[in-house]
Enzyme design. Structure first.
Site, PDB file in Angstrom:
ATOM      1  N   LYS A  21      -2.035  19.813 -36.288  1.00 22.65           N
ATOM      2  CA  LYS A  21      -2.763  21.040 -36.644  1.00 22.65           C
ATOM      3  C   LYS A  21      -2.577  22.031 -35.510  1.00 22.65           C
ATOM      4  O   LYS A  21      -2.998  21.761 -34.375  1.00 22.65           O
ATOM      5  CB  LYS A  21      -4.246  20.722 -36.859  1.00 22.65           C
ATOM      6  CG  LYS A  21      -5.160  21.913 -37.125  1.00 22.65           C
ATOM      7  CD  LYS A  21      -6.563  21.425 -37.465  1.00 22.65           C
ATOM      8  CE  LYS A  21      -7.615  22.509 -37.396  1.00 22.65           C
ATOM      9  NZ  LYS A  21      -7.460  23.547 -38.422  1.00 22.65           N
ATOM     10  N   THR A  24      -5.849  27.659 -36.487  1.00 27.30           N
ATOM     11  CA  THR A  24      -7.146  27.654 -37.151  1.00 27.30           C
ATOM     12  C   THR A  24      -7.367  29.046 -37.708  1.00 27.30           C
ATOM     13  O   THR A  24      -6.839  30.033 -37.175  1.00 27.30           O
ATOM     14  CB  THR A  24      -8.289  27.218 -36.208  1.00 27.30           C
ATOM     15  OG1 THR A  24      -9.506  27.117 -36.948  1.00 27.30           O
ATOM     16  CG2 THR A  24      -8.465  28.170 -35.042  1.00 27.30           C
ATOM     17  N   GLU A  74      -1.762  23.693 -40.820  1.00 27.77           N
ATOM     18  CA  GLU A  74      -3.099  23.072 -40.882  1.00 27.77           C
ATOM     19  C   GLU A  74      -3.024  21.603 -41.281  1.00 27.77           C
ATOM     20  O   GLU A  74      -4.060  20.935 -41.401  1.00 27.77           O
ATOM     21  CB  GLU A  74      -3.978  23.799 -41.903  1.00 27.77           C
ATOM     22  CG  GLU A  74      -4.454  25.161 -41.464  1.00 27.77           C
ATOM     23  CD  GLU A  74      -5.795  25.108 -40.754  1.00 27.77           C
ATOM     24  OE1 GLU A  74      -6.225  24.003 -40.388  1.00 27.77           O
ATOM     25  OE2 GLU A  74      -6.387  26.174 -40.560  1.00 27.77           O
TER      26      GLU A  74
HETATM   27  C1  LIG Z   1     -18.435  26.951 -36.917  1.00 30.00           C
HETATM   28  C2  LIG Z   1     -17.105  27.080 -37.551  1.00 30.00           C
HETATM   29  O1  LIG Z   1     -16.815  28.032 -38.248  1.00 30.00           O
HETATM   30  N1  LIG Z   1     -16.229  26.071 -37.344  1.00 30.00           N
HETATM   31  C3  LIG Z   1     -14.977  25.883 -37.858  1.00 30.00           C
HETATM   32  C4  LIG Z   1     -14.303  26.821 -38.645  1.00 30.00           C
HETATM   33  C5  LIG Z   1     -13.047  26.497 -39.099  1.00 30.00           C
HETATM   34  N2  LIG Z   1     -12.498  25.285 -38.790  1.00 30.00           N
HETATM   35  C6  LIG Z   1     -11.172  24.930 -39.286  1.00 30.00           C
HETATM   36  O2  LIG Z   1     -10.248  25.998 -39.225  1.00 30.00           O
HETATM   37  C7  LIG Z   1      -9.389  25.945 -40.360  1.00 30.00           C
HETATM   38  C8  LIG Z   1      -9.494  27.132 -41.244  1.00 30.00           C
HETATM   39  O3  LIG Z   1     -10.777  27.585 -41.360  1.00 30.00           O
HETATM   40  C9  LIG Z   1      -9.733  24.720 -41.101  1.00 30.00           C
HETATM   41  O4  LIG Z   1      -8.960  23.677 -40.598  1.00 30.00           O
HETATM   42  C10 LIG Z   1     -11.207  24.630 -40.726  1.00 30.00           C
HETATM   43  O5  LIG Z   1     -11.747  23.417 -40.958  1.00 30.00           O
HETATM   44  C11 LIG Z   1     -13.189  24.370 -38.010  1.00 30.00           C
HETATM   45  O6  LIG Z   1     -12.710  23.258 -37.726  1.00 30.00           O
HETATM   46  N3  LIG Z   1     -14.412  24.691 -37.559  1.00 30.00           N
END
Ligand SMILES: CC(=O)Nc1ccn([C@@H]2O[C@H](CO)[C@@H](O)[C@H]2O)c(=O)n1
Length: 104
Positions: A21, A24, A74
């Site tokens: 990954k 983000t 991702e």
């Molecule tokens: C508090 C808060 O927002 N936390 C987040 C937000 C996003 N993401 C990851 O980013 C990518 C796209 O959104 C995906 O892989 C999501 O799971 C995360 O791990 N933690």
């Protein structure tokens, strides 16, 4: 105790540590990361530090511009990525792709 600069849901920690990954996708509240910046990176659930990432780029992207290349970075399918984003950011259309590499 040193604060983290960014957090991820704990379920993504293995993919980040393995280099599977490499991006983000965040909202405007997390659009301030600059290329070259080193981010202490922790888990959202317990704030535990797990690695340091270096920011490569921060690039605006609209929901309808997300493509298979974003999904590959991702380690998801595009359908999975859209589902995850819809759950984390319901109703939102404007995002930022933060590309990173793990440096420690
Ligand atoms: C508090 C808060 O927002 N936390 C987040 C937000 C996003 N993401 C990851 O980013 C990518 C796209 O959104 C995906 O892989 C999501 O799971 C995360 O791990 N933690």
């Amino acid at each position: 105790m040193l604060q983290n600069d960014i957090t991820f849901f704990a379920r993504f920690e293995p993919d980040i540590l393995a280099g599977r990954k490499t991006i983000t996708i965040r909202d405007a509240a997390e659009s301030h990361f600059q290329p070259g910046q080193r981010l202490r990176t922790g888990r959202y659930e317990d704030n535990g530090y797990f690695c340091t990432l270096e920011v490569i780029s921060t690039t605006p992207v609209a929901l309808n511009e997300l493509n298979d290349e974003h999904a590959r970075q991702e380690n998801m399918t595009l359908a999975e990525l859209r589902q995850v984003i819809a759950e984390i950011y319901p109703g939102l259309d404007e995002f930022y792709v933060i590309a990173f590499k793990r440096i420690s």
